[in-house]
Design an enzyme around this catalytic site. Structure first.
Site, PDB file in Angstrom:
ATOM      1  N   GLY A  10       0.793  -1.228  -0.023  1.00 51.35           N
ATOM      2  CA  GLY A  10      -0.081   0.137  -0.210  1.00 51.35           C
ATOM      3  C   GLY A  10       0.999   1.308   0.100  1.00 51.35           C
ATOM      4  O   GLY A  10       1.856   1.162   0.355  1.00 51.35           O
ATOM      5  N   ASP A 110       5.746  -5.037   5.870  1.00 50.42           N
ATOM      6  CA  ASP A 110       6.322  -6.404   6.262  1.00 50.42           C
ATOM      7  C   ASP A 110       6.205  -7.261   5.161  1.00 50.42           C
ATOM      8  O   ASP A 110       6.806  -8.146   4.682  1.00 50.42           O
ATOM      9  CB  ASP A 110       5.621  -6.964   7.671  1.00 50.42           C
ATOM     10  N   THR A 132       5.140   2.199   6.178  1.00 49.68           N
ATOM     11  CA  THR A 132       3.710   1.841   6.466  1.00 49.68           C
ATOM     12  C   THR A 132       3.316   2.807   7.414  1.00 49.68           C
ATOM     13  O   THR A 132       3.930   3.045   8.346  1.00 49.68           O
ATOM     14  CB  THR A 132       3.969   0.352   7.081  1.00 49.68           C
ATOM     15  N   ASP A 136       4.237  -1.004  11.994  1.00 52.49           N
ATOM     16  CA  ASP A 136       4.240  -2.295  12.707  1.00 52.49           C
ATOM     17  C   ASP A 136       5.400  -3.299  12.128  1.00 52.49           C
ATOM     18  O   ASP A 136       5.556  -4.398  12.206  1.00 52.49           O
ATOM     19  CB  ASP A 136       2.977  -3.054  12.183  1.00 52.49           C
ATOM     20  N   ARG A 177      -4.402  -1.411  10.524  1.00 53.49           N
ATOM     21  CA  ARG A 177      -4.204  -2.964  10.559  1.00 53.49           C
ATOM     22  C   ARG A 177      -4.179  -3.691  11.925  1.00 53.49           C
ATOM     23  O   ARG A 177      -4.958  -3.226  12.619  1.00 53.49           O
ATOM     24  CB  ARG A 177      -3.169  -3.616   9.634  1.00 53.49           C
TER      25      ARG A 177
END
Ligand code: F6P
Length: 351
Positions: A10, A110, A132, A136, A177
Site C-alpha cells: 500500500g 512487512d 507503512t 508495525d 491493521r
C-alpha cells in the site's frame, strides 16, 4: 552499479522522497544507474523497468511534496494465488539478473520486505527501506506513519468542536491493521477520551460505563477506534479474498452497539485519507535519510539489511529478521494513554 528500485504494498506519504534520494545519491555521487520498477513486485516479476534520470521527476512537477508513489504499486495478494512465495521471489531475482542489475532497493512494509528477504537469500544484494502508516515493522519507525498520524490528529481537532457543541459521542475510525500504534498515537495527540485498539478487545458494558462517566463529567466524548478493534468474543469483520483482505465495520459495529444506550452517537471513518496527500517534513526527512543511506550501504559492499530509524539515528537491521510487531500493553505508549486517563476498552485491572 545498476540499481533497481521499487515501492511495494500500500502507498503512503514519503515514498517519492525515498526514491528521489536513491536516484540523486546514486546517479550524481556514485556514477550509478537507477531503474524504477513500475508496479511493485508484480512489475518486477514482469520486468517493467524504466530508467530514472537524475532529475526524472521534473516532467511530473516536483516530487518531495507528492503523496503516493510515482512508480506505482499494485495492491494484490502476494504471491499470486497458487504460487509459492519462494518460487515467485526466485523468479523476481532471475529477472533482475537477466536485466544486468547489481542490486535492488525495495521500499515496503512487512509483506514486501518478507519477499525481499527471500530474493536476498538467492545471493542477490538487496537493501530494504521500511514504509507503512501502521508502523508495525519490528525495531524501526517507518516512512508514512507521521503523516498519517497528523491526518488523524487534524480530524480529532475538528471532530471535538462539533462533539462539544452538541454534547455528542463521536467515534473516529483509524487505519493501522492489526497494530495499535497509529490509533493510539492519534488518541494521545488528539486528546481522545477512549481508544480501542486491536491488542485489547473491548468489553461493551465497561465501555458504556466509561462513556457515561465521561459524558456526565464533560458533556461530550471522543473515541478513536482502530479498524481492527472489535468487541471481546466477536470475530473481526473482514472483506475480500484471502491474501487481499481488509477490515471493515469497526466504527459502525460500535455505533450500533452504543446507540440504544448512549444519546447521540456519530462516527467518521478516515480510511485512505490517512494514506494520501503530501508528506510532513518528518517523513520527507526520514525517507531522504534512508534513501541516501541505502545507496551508501550498497557502495560500502553491504546488503541484505533494512535501513531503520530508531527515533534518533539510522540503524541496520538484518533483512532476514523482518517481522511485524504489535503494541505491548506494558509499553510506554499504552502506559502513557493510561496515565492520561484514556479508557482502553475494558477495565485492565480486572483482567
Ligand atoms: O497497511 C496499510 C493499510 O493502510 C492498513 O492500515 C489497512 O488495513 C490496509 O493498508 C488497507 O489496504 P487497502 O489499501 O488494500 O484497502
Amino acid at each position: 552499479m545498476k540499481i533497481a528500485i521499487l515501492t511495494g504494498g500500500g502507498d503512503c506519504a514519503g515514498l517519492n522522497a525515498a526514491v528521489r534520494a536513491v536516484v540523486v545519491n546514486a546517479t550524481r555521487n556514485h556514477d550509478s544507474e537507477v531503474w524504477g520498477v513500475q508496479g511493485g513486485l508484480y512489475g518486477l516479476h514482469e520486468g517493467q523497468f524504466e530508467k530514472l534520470e537524475s532529475n526524472f521527476w521534473y516532467k511530473e512537477g516536483f516530487v518531495l511534496e507528492r503523496g503516493g508513489t510515482l512508480l506505482k504499486t499494485r495492491v494484490k495478494r502476494l504471491p499470486p494465488e497458487g504460487v509459492e512465495r519462494e518460487k515467485f521471489a526466485v523468479e523476481c531475482e532471475k529477472v533482475l539478473r537477466s536485466q544486468g542489475f547489481d542490486a535492488l532497493v525495495i521500499v515496503g512494509g512487512d509483506i514486501t520486505l518478507g519477499m525481499a528477504s527471500i530474493i536476498s537469500k538467492q545471493n542477490f544484494p538487496v537493501i530494504a527501506i521500511p514504509k507503512t502508516i501502521d508502523n508495525d515493522v519490528l525495531d524501526t519507525e517507518s516512512i508514512g506513519f507521521n503523516t498519517a498520524l497528523q491526518v488523524g490528529v487534524n480530524a480529532m481537532d475538528r471532530v471535538r468542536t462539533t462533539a462539544m457543541s452538541h454534547d455528542r459521542v463521536i467515534i473516529v475510525e483509524v487505519m493501522g491493521r492489526d497494530a495499535g500504534f497509529l490509533p493510539l498515537s492519534v488518541a494521545i495527540a488528539g486528546g481522545a477520551d477512549i481508544a480501542l485498539i486491536p491488542e485489547i478487545p473491548y468489553q461493551i458494558e465497561d465501555l458504556i460505563e466509561a462513556i457515561q462517566e465521561r459524558k456526565r463529567r464533560d458533556g461530550f466524548v471522543t473515541i478513536v477506534i482502530s479498524e481492527a478493534a472489535f468487541p471481546e468474543g466477536v470475530q473481526k469483520n473482514k472483506v475480500g479474498v484471502m491474501g487481499n483482505q481488509r477490515y471493515r465495520g469497526a466504527a459502525h459495529i460500535l455505533e450500533e452497539n452504543l446507540c440504544d444506550q448512549v444519546h447521540s452517537v456519530r462516527s467518521v471513518i478516515l480510511g485512505h485519507v490517512q494514506r494520501g496527500g503530501a508528506p510532513l517534513a518528518f517523513d520527507r526527512i526520514i525517507a531522504s535519510r534512508m534513501g541516501v543511506a541505502a545507496v551508501n550501504a550498497l557502495k560500502a559492499g553491504k546488503s541484505d539489511i533494512i535501513i531503520g530509524w530508531d527515533g534518533s539515528a539510522l540503524t541496520e537491521i538484518p533483512l532476514n529478521k523482518i517481522q511485524s510487531r504489535s503494541l505491548n500493553v506494558e509499553s510506554n505508549l499504552v502506559q502513557t494513554a493510561i496515565g492520561l486517563d484514556i479508557f482502553l476498552g475494558k477495565d485492565l485491572k480486572k483482567s
